[in-house]
Design a protein around this motif. Structure first.
Motif, PDB file in Angstrom:
ATOM      1  N   GLU A 247      25.916 -28.271   1.638  1.00 40.24           N
ATOM      2  CA  GLU A 247      25.298 -26.967   1.874  1.00 40.24           C
ATOM      3  C   GLU A 247      23.799 -27.153   1.730  1.00 40.24           C
ATOM      4  OE1 GLU A 247      27.059 -23.129   0.237  1.00 40.24           O
ATOM      5  OE2 GLU A 247      25.271 -23.356  -1.031  1.00 40.24           O
ATOM      6  N   GLN A 248      23.017 -26.633   2.687  1.00 40.69           N
ATOM      7  CA  GLN A 248      21.578 -26.897   2.681  1.00 40.69           C
ATOM      8  C   GLN A 248      20.829 -25.783   3.396  1.00 40.69           C
ATOM      9  OE1 GLN A 248      20.669 -30.389   5.070  1.00 40.69           O
ATOM     10  NE2 GLN A 248      22.309 -29.923   6.511  1.00 40.69           N
ATOM     11  N   PRO A 249      19.546 -25.603   3.078  1.00 41.72           N
ATOM     12  CA  PRO A 249      18.739 -24.610   3.789  1.00 41.72           C
ATOM     13  C   PRO A 249      18.735 -24.895   5.286  1.00 41.72           C
ATOM     14  CG  PRO A 249      17.608 -25.340   1.804  1.00 41.72           C
ATOM     15  CD  PRO A 249      18.795 -26.249   1.975  1.00 41.72           C
ATOM     16  N   GLY A 250      18.966 -23.862   6.077  1.00 43.70           N
ATOM     17  CA  GLY A 250      18.948 -24.028   7.523  1.00 43.70           C
ATOM     18  C   GLY A 250      20.177 -24.690   8.092  1.00 43.70           C
ATOM     19  N   GLY A 251      21.216 -24.888   7.266  1.00 47.59           N
ATOM     20  CA  GLY A 251      22.410 -25.583   7.725  1.00 47.59           C
ATOM     21  C   GLY A 251      23.126 -24.844   8.844  1.00 47.59           C
ATOM     22  N   GLY A 252      23.731 -25.609   9.740  1.00 50.59           N
ATOM     23  CA  GLY A 252      24.430 -25.039  10.876  1.00 50.59           C
ATOM     24  C   GLY A 252      25.887 -24.714  10.578  1.00 50.59           C
ATOM     25  N   ASP A 253      26.636 -24.406  11.624  1.00 52.89           N
ATOM     26  CA  ASP A 253      28.035 -24.013  11.502  1.00 52.89           C
ATOM     27  C   ASP A 253      28.961 -25.180  11.806  1.00 52.89           C
ATOM     28  OD1 ASP A 253      27.104 -21.501  10.982  1.00 52.89           O
ATOM     29  OD2 ASP A 253      27.637 -20.654  12.933  1.00 52.89           O
ATOM     30  N   VAL A 254      30.168 -25.098  11.228  1.00 56.40           N
ATOM     31  CA  VAL A 254      31.226 -26.066  11.483  1.00 56.40           C
ATOM     32  C   VAL A 254      32.476 -25.301  11.895  1.00 56.40           C
ATOM     33  CG1 VAL A 254      32.725 -27.835  10.486  1.00 56.40           C
ATOM     34  CG2 VAL A 254      30.303 -27.755   9.853  1.00 56.40           C
TER      35      VAL A 254
END
Length: 486
Positions: A247-254
């Motif tokens: 989990e991270q800032p700006g993380g995308g979708d899966v």
């Protein structure tokens, strides 16, 4: 006219030419320094070439970290072949091997002078054997190219699951970070845009490599598939897929899709970088999962664990081509501890030394300090788990026209034994189990062959022998512990 006069005039020249050509082709296989000249390359060849090009003292290896970045990965598929896979139906006991090698094998106990280094593992194993609810015994098997090919670890998984129950195949990397990455008894493939950062390089700037030492990034379009095995006795069922990610800032979708219509989508976005796992439960059987980077920002995934909601054994093969034990110093400690907490291992196995034996110089004091630090760190990050150090295999080289053990292997075995027993770990000597000094020469010459022409790695049959010996001694040690013996 005699037979020699009747022979075609070109036949003798052709035969001689062929013999010369074959002899010339054989030279690189008998000379480690000529690895780049080999025509046919075994699974570990690329890692060996990288080692040879960068052979240097341990101190330089620890200081000279590879550049940071990500390496684009090609599509991959987990394909079993006669050169990489264990037999589909494993032997219940020691396989049929060369009688001379069988006679030289040594029953080798696990060394633990304290009598308690494996208590945590055995206590969990006892609960598993009694069939208690949720009693899954997970083993994390770290190592170099042998384990990256699921050699030894694959047999340990099968043998322990046959005794204690099958709780699932375990952890698999998202994609193949090396051409010859392979797992037995599982279906796995990847395609699309994936790029990897690895402990062996290129490095991740934040030191977050996940459980297996490899982080996989995609900005959209990367896809990977995981599923139960379609052949053989083991790995035929899965009841839960656990997706490990950052989990991270700006993380995308899966997006997760299971054959039959189950579909989930989740975001990897968060305020800070934290290790997470997303679980998807399915009907226990031959399920298949597709994992897709769905856009909206970068995603960083580490792997997928295939498990079953029942008591049993899970054995994660966490090998890395070209790896040395000291590379784990590049992993961020907080991140590694988070990964371990999510995985909850009962036993952590370390099997390194092959690549260390390539170093041009090995300062013994420095190596022992580095190996001590690694074991101490494992006790901290994998709190509550037992640690078992498994020595490197014997390794041969030519001296005075004979195949003999590389002296550095003997030194590495002695150092690892000394450090393990002084730092609360147990120890098992693969070197002694094979037969001790010069045993690799006998394994290479055995028929059927138990080790390869590189004088370093086993064949699948050789791996079956070693995995069987290790699993047998683990079970024997557990049985004594259950009876209250030492």
């Amino acid at each position: 006219m005699n037979a020699s006069q009747n022979r075609h005039p070109l036949l003798g020249k052709t035969t001689a030419t062929l013999l010369v050509m074959l002899a010339t082709l054989a030279v690189p296989y008998l000379t480690p320094g000529l690895l780049p000249l080999r025509v046919l390359r075994p699974p570990w060849a690329d890692a060996a070439r990288e080692r040879d090009e960068a052979a240097q003292p341990l101190a330089a290896t620890m200081r000279a970290a590879p550049s940071a970045g990500e390496q684009p990965l090609p599509p991959s598929e987990n394909l079993p072949t006669i050169n990489n896979a264990l037999p589909a139906e494993p032997a219940a006991s020691l396989p049929d091997i060369d009688p001379r090698v069988r006679a030289a094998l040594r029953p080798t106990p696990i060394e633990d002078p304290s009598g308690h280094a494996l208590d945590a593992f055995f206590a969990r194993l006892s609960r598993t054997e009694r069939g208690e609810s949720g009693a899954v015994t997970r083993i994390l098997y770290y190592g170099d190219s042998t384990i990256a090919s699921d050699y030894v670890s694959g047999t340990v998984r099968r043998r322990l699951q046959a005794r204690f129950g099958d709780a699932g195949h375990g952890f698999i990397l998202i994609s193949n970070p090396w051409e010859w990455y392979f797992h037995n008894d599982v279906a796995h493939a990847s395609a699309g845009e994936w790029a990897a950062s690895r402990l062996a390089g290129p490095l991740a700037a934040d030191g977050a490599y996940g459980l297996g030492g490899v982080a996989f990034a995609s900005y959209g379009g990367g896809v990977a598939w995981f599923g139960a095995a379609t052949h053989g006795e083991f790995g035929r069922k899965v009841g839960r897929f656990d997706v490990y990610y950052l989990e991270q800032p700006g993380g995308g979708d899966v997006e997760l899709t299971v054959r039959g219509g189950i579909r989930e989508r989740f975001s990897t976005r968060g305020e800070t970088k934290v290790s997470r796992v997303r679980s998807l439960h399915v009907e226990d059987g031959d399920a298949k999962l597709a994992v897709r980077a769905a856009g909206g920002g970068p995603v960083r995934l580490f792997g997928v664990a295939l498990e079953r909601d029942r008591p049993g054994i899970v054995c994660d093969a966490l090998g890395s081509h070209g790896a040395m034990a000291v590379y784990w110093q590049r992993q961020d400690r907080t991140h590694w501890k988070q990964q371990m907490a999510l995985r909850d291992p009962a036993l952590v196995v370390l099997q390194y030394g092959t690549n260390e034996s390539e170093l041009s110089q090995l300062d013994h004091d420095q190596y022992e300090r580095a190996f001590s630090d690694l074991i101490d760190e494992l006790h901290e990050v994998a709190e509550g788990a037992s640690v078992l150090v498994v020595s490197p295999l014997d390794r041969a080289e030519f001296r005075a026209g004979k195949l003999v053990t590389r002296p550095i292997i003997v030194d590495l075995v002695a150092m690892q034994r000394r450090v393990a027993l002084a730092h609360g770990a147990s120890f098992w000597s693969t070197f002694d189990a094979m037969g001790g000094k010069d045993s690799m020469a006998h394994w290479v010459k055995a028929r059927p062959q138990l080790a390869g022409a590189d004088l370093t790695h086993t064949t699948p049959l050789g791996a079956e022998v070693l995995g069987g010996m290790l699993s047998d001694t683990l079970v024997a040690s557990f049985d004594r512990w259950e009876r209250g013996g030492s």
